[in-house]
Scaffold this motif. Structure first.
Motif, short mmCIF file in Angstrom:
data_model
loop_
_atom_site.label_atom_id
_atom_site.label_comp_id
_atom_site.label_asym_id
_atom_site.label_seq_id
_atom_site.Cartn_x
_atom_site.Cartn_y
_atom_site.Cartn_z
N LEU A 102 -2.70 -14.89 1.02
CA LEU A 102 -2.84 -14.71 -0.42
C LEU A 102 -1.55 -14.13 -1.00
N ASN A 103 -0.93 -13.22 -0.26
CA ASN A 103 0.32 -12.60 -0.71
C ASN A 103 1.52 -13.55 -0.64
N VAL A 104 1.43 -14.57 0.23
CA VAL A 104 2.49 -15.58 0.26
C VAL A 104 2.62 -16.23 -1.12
N VAL A 105 1.46 -16.46 -1.76
CA VAL A 105 1.45 -17.08 -3.09
C VAL A 105 1.74 -16.06 -4.17
N LYS A 106 1.22 -14.87 -4.00
CA LYS A 106 1.39 -13.84 -5.04
C LYS A 106 2.82 -13.31 -5.10
N GLY A 152 5.29 -13.91 -2.15
CA GLY A 152 6.11 -14.39 -1.04
C GLY A 152 6.89 -15.65 -1.39
N THR A 153 7.06 -16.52 -0.38
CA THR A 153 7.88 -17.73 -0.57
C THR A 153 7.27 -18.71 -1.57
N ALA A 154 5.97 -18.60 -1.82
CA ALA A 154 5.31 -19.53 -2.75
C ALA A 154 4.96 -18.86 -4.08
N SER A 155 5.70 -17.80 -4.41
CA SER A 155 5.38 -17.05 -5.65
C SER A 155 5.53 -17.91 -6.90
N LYS A 156 6.34 -18.98 -6.84
CA LYS A 156 6.49 -19.87 -7.99
C LYS A 156 5.18 -20.61 -8.29
N LEU A 157 4.32 -20.67 -7.31
CA LEU A 157 3.05 -21.40 -7.49
C LEU A 157 1.94 -20.51 -8.03
N TYR A 158 2.19 -19.22 -8.08
CA TYR A 158 1.13 -18.28 -8.46
C TYR A 158 0.65 -18.53 -9.89
#
Length: 668
Positions: A490-494, A496-502
């Motif tokens: 969940l933190n990868v998206v929030k 981490g590397t995928a924060s642009k997708l949050y």
């Protein structure tokens, strides 16, 4: 004179004797043909003049989970005329009405058919082509035309039938729907659902007796078949056309934008393993993309950082370390046996926790954690992977599944670099569907289920066979480990590397992956990248898991990472499904009012009242879902034909808006 008469008599006797011998030989041969070889010659004569032809049975249909046709068999008819069969009186009486009827149905002038039919009669053509590629409706009409309605003998009509396989939704999911075909050697071959379930789809062929009327031309002897074909059963797939359409177009756009070589996307129902969407697109020589190879099933490759979930699961399950343990990234480079492992972020991340290392996809952190804890017992690490089932194929119903490879610590191929390289997704081979199945197990609280393409076999409304959920591993790890894995994903998206997708509007969890391919060949001259994202949504109560893999995206702007290339496809799919599909979860405090929602609703209602739209809007080119929403807000009922974007609308733009009518939208 007497001597000459004697010689003549002698010659007469000799000729008579010869004739007698020939007669005996003929009698012997006839007797032999009649009683000894008679069956053979009778059979040969019959085969050369009368023969049974196979009538292929109609295959069963393949349906999507929502009842849409994915593949169906359509009868295709060819009509010919035996111009010699009708009597002269009948031919003269009906040739003009027949010509008029053919003109009305087929579009050519009546005079054309009149001349052609008379020419066929004059030339004694017993196999004149009247029309081909006719639908069943056209066939029924022609069969009732003047002269033809007299039948095969009196009217000369010759009916040829074959079945054609059609896919109403076009090329979408074409590779998974599959096909069955005859090879040049005459054997059967195929792919996908069509081939895997052929024993159900293929019915029993029928037979029709035909008589040879000229070289290479055969005419049915009667209007009825010797043996009628039996249709096959229908196959109900797990694919949802709505989700499939979203996934296909989201992947296609990204492949085009990044000029990638090929890619795939799979959407799986978390609890059951049902494949709701699967798209495999490869680049053609003209730059367009179409379904070529089932990459999601067949392409085993080095996954890169998406494999780090395996590391974390092993470490936590063996209680080797906790997510709070701190590691020094050593300026972004660590070295093992003369080989360097680097972080994508130049200079590293300083000292960070294991959890943060996973969120940022730090190669140095994950490799250190794995190597330091398993270097003295690498088999412990590998055994976990084997127990997860990642070292063997999933055993799918459709053929062509790629074979995974996991180095074994006791194999001759095992080296000192095997363990650290496995830790960041190299030296192993795995298919996209296998890695998705592993992530889906985490989303499903540890239960690993087998991917499923077909849910049911049916004969009309009768269920012949039902395919229930198949559990591959009831518990890949403890619930305690699952909770920690879910938190870091969940933190990868929030952050981490995928924060642009949050997005604050809906939650996702997952892991990015970027792997170098062909890095060891020709000094890396042909190196390219594989970008991926795998995860699930909604994060709190996962309903769907999804993987996106894009192979060989353009590196023109140094933007080939999983979060940038594959991640947006995942987000678009999740967003569309999450926002457009009604939730069936039980909602607590359903009557509780949220002030922000109340204010937003009042504001929107006021705007709508002020606008007072009174004419039909132009929705051509708009996606079907958006058009339905627009007309729904206007209070107009909508009927949809097809999938995709609006091609035409039954009520023209600008006409008065009548809320009691229904507008039909044709999509393509």
């Amino acid at each position: 004179m007497a001597v000459e008469d004697k010689h003549i008599s002698y010659r007469i006797y000799l000729v008579a004797f010869a004739i007698f011998l020939i007669a005996i030989a003929i009698v012997v041969k006839l007797t032999n043909i009649q009683w000894v070889e008679g069956d053979y010659y009778r059979k040969l004569a019959k085969e050369r003049t009368v023969r049974n032809f196979v009538i292929p049975a109609n295959k069963g249909n393949i349906y999507s989970a929502d009842g849409s046709l994915l593949a169906t068999s359509i009868p295709n008819f060819e009509i010919r005329l035996d111009a010699v069969a009708p009597k002269a009186e009948a031919f003269e009486k009906y040739v003009k009405p027949l010509s008029d009827s053919l003109a009305a149905l087929l579009g050519r002038p009546s005079g054309f058919y009149h001349n052609e039919l008379r020419k066929a009669r004059a030339n004694k053509n017993r196999y004149y082509l009247v029309a081909r590629d006719l639908s069943y409706t056209q066939f029924v009409k022609i069969k009732g035309f003047p002269l033809f309605n007299l039948g095969a003998y009196k009217g000369g009509i010759i009916i040829e039938q074959e079945t054609v396989r059609e896919r109403p939704i076009g090329g979408i999911a074409e590779r998974t729907i599959g096909y069955e075909r005859k090879t040049p050697t005459g054997t059967s071959d195929g792919k996908g659902i069509e081939w895997a379930y052929r024993n159900y789809l293929n019915g029993k062929d029928g037979k029709i007796l035909k008589q040879k009327i000229s070289k290479g031309q055969w005419k049915p002897i009667r209007d009825v078949n010797e043996v009628d074909p039996q249709d096959g059963y229908d196959v109900i797939s797990t694919i949802d056309v709505f989700i499939q359409d979203i996934a296909h177009h989201a992947l296609l756009k990204q492949l085009e934008d990044y000029q990638a070589d090929h890619g795939c996307v799979v959407v799986m129902e978390t609890k059951t393993g049902k494949i709701k969407a699967i798209s495999n697109l490869g680049k053609a020589s003209d730059g367009s993309y179409y379904e070529t190879t089932n990459y999601a099933v067949a392409e085993a490759h080095e996954p890169g950082s998406t494999y780090k979930l395996v590391d974390l699961m092993n470490l936590l399950e063996d209680k080797k370390i906790d997510t709070s343990a701190v590691f020094d990234t050593h300026g972004g480079v660590v070295t093992y046996f003369g080989k360097s492992v680097r972080d994508s972020h130049k200079g590293g991340y300083g000292k960070i926790s294991l959890a943060r290392g996973f969120e940022l996809s730090s190669n140095t952190v994950m490799v250190q954690a794995v190597y330091e804890n398993y270097k003295n017992n690498p088999s412990q690490f590998v055994n976990h992977i084997d127990n997860y089932g990642l070292n063997k194929p999933l055993g799918l119903s459709i053929k062509g599944e790629g074979v995974p490879y996991v180095p074994q610590s006791k194999d001759k191929h095992w080296s000192s670099l095997s363990l650290p390289w496995m830790a960041f997704g190299y030296g192993v081979l795995i298919t996209p569907l296998q890695i998705l199945t592993f992530y889906n197990a985490v989303a499903n609280n540890g239960e690993m289920v087998k991917p499923q393409f077909v849910s049911e076999i049916k004969e009309w409304n009768k269920t012949i066979k039902k395919y229930d959920k198949e559990v591959l591993n009831p518990k890949v790890c403890s619930l305690e480990t699952i909770k920690k894995l879910k938190a870091v994903m969940l933190n990868v998206v929030k952050r981490g590397t995928a924060s642009k997708l949050y997005s604050k509007d809906f939650s996702m969890a997952g892991k990015t992956g970027t792997a170098a391919v062909n890095y060891a060949k020709d000094g890396g001259a042909n190196k390219y990248y594989s970008s991926s994202f795998v995860g699930y949504f909604p994060a709190e109560n996962p309903k769907y898991s999804c993987i996106v893999v894009v192979q060989k995206p353009s590196t023109a702007h140094n933007n080939y990472y999983g979060a940038d290339v594959a991640g947006p496809v995942f987000k678009k799919i999740a967003q569309k499904i999450f926002t457009d599909t009604p939730s069936t979860n039980e909602i607590q405090n359903i009557n509780r009012k949220v002030q922000k929602q109340e204010n937003d609703y009042d504001s929107y209602s006021l705007k709508l009242q002020k606008q007072q739209i009174s004419v039909v809007p132009d929705v051509k080119g708009m996606s079907g879902m958006d058009a339905v929403s627009l007309f729904g807000n206007l209070g107009v009922k909508v009927k949809i034909i097809g999938i995709g974007k609006v091609k035409s609308q039954s009520i023209h733009p600008g006409e008065s808006l009548d809320k009691n009518t229904t507008i039909t939208l044709e999509l393509s």
